[in-house]
Motif scaffolding. Sequence first.
Motif, mmCIF file in Angstrom:
data_model
loop_
_atom_site.group_PDB
_atom_site.id
_atom_site.type_symbol
_atom_site.label_atom_id
_atom_site.label_comp_id
_atom_site.label_asym_id
_atom_site.label_seq_id
_atom_site.Cartn_x
_atom_site.Cartn_y
_atom_site.Cartn_z
ATOM 1 N N LEU B 241 83.606 77.287 64.526
ATOM 2 C CA LEU B 241 83.520 77.857 65.665
ATOM 3 C C LEU B 241 82.400 78.900 65.727
ATOM 4 C CD1 LEU B 241 85.278 79.048 68.195
ATOM 5 C CD2 LEU B 241 86.597 80.289 66.923
ATOM 6 N N ALA B 242 82.079 79.503 64.584
ATOM 7 C CA ALA B 242 81.021 80.408 64.625
ATOM 8 C C ALA B 242 79.758 79.777 65.111
ATOM 9 C CB ALA B 242 80.947 81.223 63.190
ATOM 10 N N HIS B 243 79.622 78.468 64.576
ATOM 11 C CA HIS B 243 78.204 77.669 64.943
ATOM 12 C C HIS B 243 78.283 77.432 66.452
ATOM 13 C CE1 HIS B 243 77.711 77.426 60.612
ATOM 14 N NE2 HIS B 243 76.447 77.167 60.941
ATOM 15 N N VAL B 244 79.288 77.023 66.891
ATOM 16 C CA VAL B 244 79.371 76.661 68.226
ATOM 17 C C VAL B 244 79.188 77.715 69.249
ATOM 18 C CG1 VAL B 244 80.968 75.791 70.174
ATOM 19 C CG2 VAL B 244 80.834 74.583 67.938
ATOM 20 N N ARG B 245 79.752 78.883 68.837
ATOM 21 C CA ARG B 245 79.793 80.348 69.746
ATOM 22 C C ARG B 245 78.111 80.795 69.646
ATOM 23 N NH1 ARG B 245 84.782 84.028 68.832
ATOM 24 N NH2 ARG B 245 84.157 85.186 70.597
ATOM 25 N N ALA B 246 77.643 80.522 68.739
ATOM 26 C CA ALA B 246 76.363 81.051 68.209
ATOM 27 C C ALA B 246 75.113 80.267 69.033
ATOM 28 C CB ALA B 246 76.044 81.497 67.097
ATOM 29 N N LEU B 247 75.285 78.727 69.049
ATOM 30 C CA LEU B 247 74.088 78.063 69.072
ATOM 31 C C LEU B 247 74.545 76.945 70.144
ATOM 32 C CD1 LEU B 247 73.763 76.847 65.332
ATOM 33 C CD2 LEU B 247 72.203 78.507 66.746
ATOM 34 N N VAL B 248 75.707 76.686 70.635
ATOM 35 C CA VAL B 248 76.037 75.455 71.455
ATOM 36 C C VAL B 248 76.300 76.166 72.850
ATOM 37 C CG1 VAL B 248 77.855 73.838 72.066
ATOM 38 C CG2 VAL B 248 77.185 73.979 69.782
ATOM 39 N N ASP B 249 75.616 75.407 73.971
ATOM 40 C CA ASP B 249 75.616 75.706 75.386
ATOM 41 C C ASP B 249 77.024 75.701 75.851
ATOM 42 O OD1 ASP B 249 72.642 76.332 76.133
ATOM 43 O OD2 ASP B 249 72.454 74.662 75.175
ATOM 44 N N GLU B 250 77.707 74.490 75.623
ATOM 45 C CA GLU B 250 79.067 74.311 76.123
ATOM 46 C C GLU B 250 79.806 73.242 75.487
ATOM 47 O OE1 GLU B 250 80.049 72.800 81.089
ATOM 48 O OE2 GLU B 250 78.169 72.491 79.997
ATOM 49 N N VAL B 251 80.979 73.364 75.492
ATOM 50 C CA VAL B 251 81.814 72.534 75.023
ATOM 51 C C VAL B 251 82.896 71.791 76.295
ATOM 52 C CG1 VAL B 251 83.775 71.588 73.661
ATOM 53 C CG2 VAL B 251 82.163 73.137 72.753
ATOM 54 N N VAL B 252 82.771 70.452 76.738
ATOM 55 C CA VAL B 252 83.465 69.924 77.729
ATOM 56 C C VAL B 252 84.574 69.200 77.411
ATOM 57 C CG1 VAL B 252 81.442 70.218 79.274
ATOM 58 C CG2 VAL B 252 81.711 68.173 78.075
ATOM 59 N N GLU B 253 85.404 68.785 78.265
ATOM 60 C CA GLU B 253 86.650 67.860 77.843
ATOM 61 C C GLU B 253 86.753 66.643 78.758
ATOM 62 O OE1 GLU B 253 90.410 70.237 77.331
ATOM 63 O OE2 GLU B 253 89.032 71.931 77.563
ATOM 64 N N VAL B 254 87.031 65.408 78.302
ATOM 65 C CA VAL B 254 87.052 64.231 79.191
ATOM 66 C C VAL B 254 88.464 63.596 79.077
ATOM 67 C CG1 VAL B 254 84.580 63.756 79.252
ATOM 68 C CG2 VAL B 254 85.865 62.988 77.420
ATOM 69 N N PRO B 255 89.009 63.001 80.252
ATOM 70 C CA PRO B 255 90.353 62.320 80.088
ATOM 71 C C PRO B 255 90.019 61.242 79.221
ATOM 72 C CG PRO B 255 89.443 62.294 82.104
ATOM 73 C CD PRO B 255 88.488 63.062 81.225
ATOM 74 N N ASP B 256 91.262 60.765 78.666
ATOM 75 C CA ASP B 256 91.210 59.593 77.936
ATOM 76 C C ASP B 256 90.772 58.103 78.532
ATOM 77 O OD1 ASP B 256 92.029 60.674 75.480
ATOM 78 O OD2 ASP B 256 93.151 58.591 74.819
ATOM 79 N N GLU B 257 91.318 58.246 79.873
ATOM 80 C CA GLU B 257 90.916 56.828 80.493
ATOM 81 C C GLU B 257 89.344 56.642 80.490
ATOM 82 O OE1 GLU B 257 94.427 58.402 83.577
ATOM 83 O OE2 GLU B 257 92.088 57.548 84.765
ATOM 84 N N ALA B 258 88.716 57.854 80.791
ATOM 85 C CA ALA B 258 87.240 57.969 80.774
ATOM 86 C C ALA B 258 86.601 57.472 79.522
ATOM 87 C CB ALA B 258 86.627 59.066 81.167
ATOM 88 N N ILE B 259 87.437 57.804 78.420
ATOM 89 C CA ILE B 259 86.758 57.683 76.975
ATOM 90 C C ILE B 259 87.022 55.857 76.907
ATOM 91 C CG2 ILE B 259 87.148 57.743 74.491
ATOM 92 C CD1 ILE B 259 88.260 60.651 75.329
ATOM 93 N N GLY B 260 88.210 55.462 77.206
ATOM 94 C CA GLY B 260 88.310 54.173 77.120
ATOM 95 C C GLY B 260 87.147 53.278 77.803
ATOM 96 N N ASP B 261 86.878 53.810 79.008
ATOM 97 C CA ASP B 261 86.136 52.904 80.070
ATOM 98 C C ASP B 261 84.538 53.062 79.322
ATOM 99 O OD1 ASP B 261 87.807 52.202 81.752
ATOM 100 O OD2 ASP B 261 87.285 53.726 83.301
ATOM 101 N N ALA B 262 84.198 54.353 78.919
ATOM 102 C CA ALA B 262 82.895 54.468 78.240
ATOM 103 C C ALA B 262 82.761 53.774 76.851
ATOM 104 C CB ALA B 262 82.748 55.860 78.014
ATOM 105 N N TRP B 263 83.725 53.577 76.299
ATOM 106 C CA TRP B 263 83.791 52.922 74.983
ATOM 107 C C TRP B 263 83.246 51.480 75.139
ATOM 108 C CZ3 TRP B 263 88.680 50.859 72.197
ATOM 109 C CH2 TRP B 263 88.314 50.371 70.904
ATOM 110 N N ARG B 264 83.778 50.878 75.953
ATOM 111 C CA ARG B 264 83.466 49.511 76.358
ATOM 112 C C ARG B 264 82.018 49.524 76.975
ATOM 113 N NH1 ARG B 264 86.672 44.662 77.715
ATOM 114 N NH2 ARG B 264 85.078 43.175 78.356
#
Lengths: 315, 315
Positions: B241-264
């Motif tokens: 968490l400390a690294h993400v707050r200091a160094l990462v621009d953004e954390v986003v979320e994606v729905p599971d349907e999109a993960i399945g499609d993107a997997w293939r």
Amino acid sequence: MELVTINDVRAAASRIGGLTLRTPLLDSEPLSAEFGSRILAKPENLQHTGSFKVRGALNTLLDWRDRGILPAGVVSFSAGNHAAAVARAGEQLGVRAIVAMPTEPVASKVENVVRYGGEIVRTADLAGTCAALAAEHGYPALYPFDLPEVIAGQGTVGLEICADGPEPDLVLVPVGGGGLLSGVAVAVRALAPRARIVGVEPETSNAMSLAVRAGEIVPVPDPTATIADGLMAPFAGRHTLAHVRALVDEVVEVPDEAIGDAWRGVVESTKLLVEPSAALGLAALRTGVVRAPPGGVTVLVLSGGNTDLGRLAAQ
Amino acid sequence: MELVTINDVRAAASRIGGLTLRTPLLDSEPLSAEFGSRILAKPENLQHTGSFKVRGALNTLLDWRDRGILPAGVVSFSAGNHAAAVARAGEQLGVRAIVAMPTEPVASKVENVVRYGGEIVRTADLAGTCAALAAEHGYPALYPFDLPEVIAGQGTVGLEICADGPEPDLVLVPVGGGGLLSGVAVAVRALAPRARIVGVEPETSNAMSLAVRAGEIVPVPDPTATIADGLMAPFAGRHTLAHVRALVDEVVEVPDEAIGDAWRGVVESTKLLVEPSAALGLAALRTGVVRAPPGGVTVLVLSGGNTDLGRLAAQ
């Protein structure tokens, strides 16, 4: 017959370098443990269009352009991978591509040809239809394997194997018409002279074995009987037969069941999506028809990755 | 809290170099065409054990060995990839590995742990069982993400991205507990300071998003609800968490349907066998929650490839 030389392969490499990927050479820990030989994979499934075929097709068109004889269009025949390669090379150089393909091709292979703007003519008589298309349009044929420029282009696979990895003791190459095997043999024979170079064919689509045994080109009764849809060459080539006789240690045959098992095996072991044709080398090792040199270095050329996931999962 | 530095990552790279693969950085022509951005994949599915996890596990044990505190055994918890990594690292250094895993893990992940001699304890309470195993055996925990040594090891993925490719404009990293994201962020922030670094989580297993929003660690109600079995962290880590707050621009979320499609989609486009967790970056692009910089360079970190072909084909 004059053979392709290592200089021809080097010239091909400099021609196609910017337009093809230099695929990595990947260590497989599970396969190395299985055979007690360091197993490296040359994953041409990662190549643009999903197979090594772009190397030969691009080299041919670029060579023709350099010589001032680039045509407005070309014709060819293919199970799909060479078709996509000709389409992509044509798109990049402004050359129309018309390709004879089987009546029931792999779906993803058709999509791949269409993606690059290739025109498909479906037929049961690949070579005859190719000749008819050439006559109809007045375009030259960019044959899938039996052209020195194609062999030189495919040879860049061997050049990269020798440049990027340890000196190989054994190189296993799938064989359809023999273009890849011929080109790889030119490079490996020149750069790793002690390496054993072995071509592997499906028992049911064994154009090169038939030709080597007969000393001349012999048509295959039914080359479409194999699961390895990329290796259904109806006959070996004059040029490829000459290269195999001069440079290759052995051409072996494996049964289709072994190809299916090895297909799944390659995917699970290497985490690479390959097509059945790419699994011939592993099939040869697993059936014992070829032995990996203990403590040595074995390279499996994984020729392509255009396949349907459903077929793979059903193996 | 003190963050891992680029020097820690460089030290990790020299420690683990001989025992891990330097995975290539692969251009994807179909994905680049789809997004109008040059898309490169960092295929950690090709890494030994089939995931990036060996980097952090090996770095931790080697660091402990260098400091003279290598234990006789370690405990941990994992959906499977970290378990295999700890088992392999333990096997190489003579350290016993006992790992808490879910009651219904992916079959190929279990095989993978067993292959390297790891001992598995199945449980619904991963972290609690890990703590109990530590107490029972007197072994330290080699946590899957919340250790500086693990973060530094995973950071070598970012080091290689920056060393081997063009300067990235966008780097997309799948997030479970955040170890990979933290490490990659350390390296990329130092070496490609203008790059945008984005973590991507499943909507239903979003430990890092919850922690970032709350400013503290929040347990995830049911992290096992996602298809992305490698990203089921029950909570983020204090270090991550400390690294993400200091160094990462953004954390986003994606729905599971999109993960399945993107997997293939990843498998078909890149010809790499990946697991669902590796598809989060493509899912973020395809859902539009993150935009690939037009004309720029986007890197997708493909975290692993341990999956079952039947599940993939059913997508």
